[in-house]
Enzyme design. Structure first.
Site, PDB file in Angstrom:
ATOM      1  N   ASP A 150       0.824  -1.219   0.000  1.00  0.00           N
ATOM      2  CA  ASP A 150       0.000   0.000   0.000  1.00  0.00           C
ATOM      3  C   ASP A 150       0.863   1.277   0.000  1.00  0.00           C
ATOM      4  O   ASP A 150       0.375   2.340  -0.349  1.00  0.00           O
ATOM      5  CB  ASP A 150      -0.917   0.030   1.232  1.00  0.00           C
ATOM      6  CG  ASP A 150      -1.768  -1.226   1.343  1.00  0.00           C
ATOM      7  OD1 ASP A 150      -1.894  -1.942   0.336  1.00  0.00           O
ATOM      8  OD2 ASP A 150      -2.290  -1.495   2.437  1.00  0.00           O
ATOM      9  N   ARG A 295       0.758  -9.226  -4.278  1.00  0.00           N
ATOM     10  CA  ARG A 295       1.633  -9.464  -3.123  1.00  0.00           C
ATOM     11  C   ARG A 295       2.619 -10.601  -3.358  1.00  0.00           C
ATOM     12  O   ARG A 295       3.593 -10.747  -2.617  1.00  0.00           O
ATOM     13  CB  ARG A 295       0.772  -9.780  -1.897  1.00  0.00           C
ATOM     14  CG  ARG A 295      -0.128  -8.638  -1.495  1.00  0.00           C
ATOM     15  CD  ARG A 295      -0.206  -8.452  -0.010  1.00  0.00           C
ATOM     16  NE  ARG A 295      -0.457  -9.635   0.738  1.00  0.00           N
ATOM     17  CZ  ARG A 295      -1.486  -9.807   1.574  1.00  0.00           C
ATOM     18  NH1 ARG A 295      -2.360  -8.831   1.730  1.00  0.00           N
ATOM     19  NH2 ARG A 295      -1.619 -10.899   2.260  1.00  0.00           N
TER      20      ARG A 295
HETATM   21  O1  F6P Z   1      -2.355  -4.031   3.412  1.00  0.00           O
HETATM   22  C1  F6P Z   1      -1.993  -4.859   2.369  1.00  0.00           C
HETATM   23  C2  F6P Z   1      -3.196  -5.460   1.694  1.00  0.00           C
HETATM   24  O2  F6P Z   1      -2.746  -6.249   0.617  1.00  0.00           O
HETATM   25  C3  F6P Z   1      -4.253  -4.447   1.236  1.00  0.00           C
HETATM   26  O3  F6P Z   1      -3.874  -3.783   0.060  1.00  0.00           O
HETATM   27  C4  F6P Z   1      -5.446  -5.347   1.132  1.00  0.00           C
HETATM   28  O4  F6P Z   1      -6.652  -4.615   1.306  1.00  0.00           O
HETATM   29  C5  F6P Z   1      -5.276  -6.301   2.281  1.00  0.00           C
HETATM   30  O5  F6P Z   1      -3.893  -6.297   2.591  1.00  0.00           O
HETATM   31  C6  F6P Z   1      -5.716  -7.709   2.007  1.00  0.00           C
HETATM   32  O6  F6P Z   1      -5.539  -8.452   3.161  1.00  0.00           O
HETATM   33  P1  F6P Z   1      -5.772 -10.028   3.262  1.00  0.00           P
HETATM   34  O7  F6P Z   1      -4.452 -10.669   2.958  1.00  0.00           O
HETATM   35  O8  F6P Z   1      -6.190 -10.231   4.676  1.00  0.00           O
HETATM   36  O9  F6P Z   1      -6.806 -10.417   2.258  1.00  0.00           O
END
Ligand code: F6P
Length: 368
Positions: A150, A295
């Site tokens: 982010d 990610r």
């Molecule tokens: O904060 C990082 C992030 O990838 C955000 O961009 C996203 O909203 C969230 O984490 C998603 O989280 P999770 O892995 O719990 O789905």
């Protein structure tokens, strides 16, 4: 920093811990590699705490030993070999029986049971705030390293994982252009970023999007449709819209979906826009939600560089006895800032900054 033989001998035998906390991203393992390498040059041992602070909360504590030869391949490896979690605030930890318990002291005790001289915590603003609070309560030595796709951690211009996420989102836009043009469609790409629109703005400009919507700026559906129709009238029958997951409906309602374990997650604004754009322009629309692809995978060269610089700088802070600080990227170099400063603010897009100006100058519709 250059150390004399005498200083090195004095510093020898220190044991430092490292953990990753919050959502994963590309470049975490590259930080671990840098820390293990540089700590070993001081003659120190590094251990990796497993599962974020849960590893210090468990009895016996859960950790892994590092040997230099073991970390060699980590530079390019995605995710985190230590495991992580973005759940379970130790100050209000959800117990299996449904109650909530303050388990901070167990983590602090874990730090001392492992005989740590210092802890390096890699996390976003939430994790860094928790680790800072734990270090303050437990009186232990803590150094933070910012990571999050982010890119919203205060005071640092860059956090680990952001560049890789932007590369992935940009590549997705590049690919969407061709299929959009082939079918005369409006393609909507929904990207992550929580309340900050950095990924959408960076990737949107780099990928040549025609509309970019971010949570920091309000928008009107009529303006978006106008932009798409303008292009249609010029014979450009396809358009690319990039939208950040936390953008609300035109009426200002947040779109979330309830997923597993009763948790509310951001997501769905892409489909909302697709429906509105079809209503307003008659264009055929399709939605791509990029999700966790942003990610995963191999860190970009820039994230590897940043991870290497941050890892080395964090170890140097420990060597200098400077604690409760976070390494940060400012004006093309690594600096360190008090953690308090880093977690006090939340870094969102500057709506009058260079990128926003560039987008407007390029004729990209930012929603209004
Ligand atoms: O904060 C990082 C992030 O990838 C955000 O961009 C996203 O909203 C969230 O984490 C998603 O989280 P999770 O892995 O719990 O789905």
């Amino acid at each position: 920093m250059q150390w004399s033989m005498e200083q090195r001998a004095m510093a020898a035998k220190k044991r430092i811990g490292i953990l990753t906390s919050g959502g994963d991203c590309a470049g975490l393992n590259a930080i671990i590699r840098a820390v293990v390498h540089h700590a070993s040059s001081y003659g120190w041992e590094t251990i990796g705490i497993l599962g974020a602070t849960n590893g210090l909360m468990s009895r016996p504590c859960q950790y892994m030993d590092f040997k230099l030869h073991k970390v060699d391949s980590l530079l390019t490896q995605g995710g985190t070999i230590l495991g992580t979690t973005n759940k379970g605030d130790p100050f209000a930890f959800p117990m299996p029986d449904g109650t909530v318990k303050n388990r901070a002291q167990e983590i602090i005790d874990g730090y001392y049971e492992l005989g740590l001289h210092a802890l390096i915590g890699i996390g976003g603003d939430g994790s860094l705030a928790i680790l800072h609070r734990l270090a303050e309560q437990g009186g232990f030595n803590f150094v933070g390293i910012p990571k999050t796709i982010d890119n919203d951690v205060g005071v640092t211009e860059l956090s680990i994982g952001f560049d890789t996420a932007v590369n992935i989102a940009t590549e997705a836009i590049d690919r969407l252009h061709f299929t959009a043009a082939s079918h005369n469609r409006v393609m909507i790409l929904e990207v992550m970023g929580r309340d900050a629109g950095h990924i959408a703005l960076h990737a949107g400009i780099a990928g040549g999007a025609h509309v970019i919507l971010i949570p920091e700026m309000s928008y009107s559906i009529a303006k978006i449709c106008e932009k798409i129709q303008e292009r249609q009238e010029m014979g450009l029958k396809h358009s690319i819209v990039v939208v950040s997951e936390a953008v609300c409906t035109e009426a200002g309602e947040s779109i979330t979906k309830i997923e597993q374990f009763g948790e509310c997650r951001l997501g769905g604004i892409g489909q909302y826009l697709a429906n509105e754009i079809t209503k307003g322009t008659g264009a055929e629309t399709r939605v791509t939600v990029l999700g966790h692809l942003q990610r995963g995978g191999i860190p970009s060269p820039h994230d590897r560089l940043l991870a290497s610089c941050f890892g080395v700088a964090a170890v140097d802070l420990i060597a200098e006895g400077k604690f409760d600080r976070m390494v940060a990227w400012q004006d093309r170099q690594v600096v360190s800032v008090p953690i308090n400063e880093a977690i006090a603010g939340y870094r969102v897009v500057d709506t009058e900054g260079t990128l926003a100006k560039a987008a407007r100058g390029l004729g990209i519709c930012l929603g209004s």
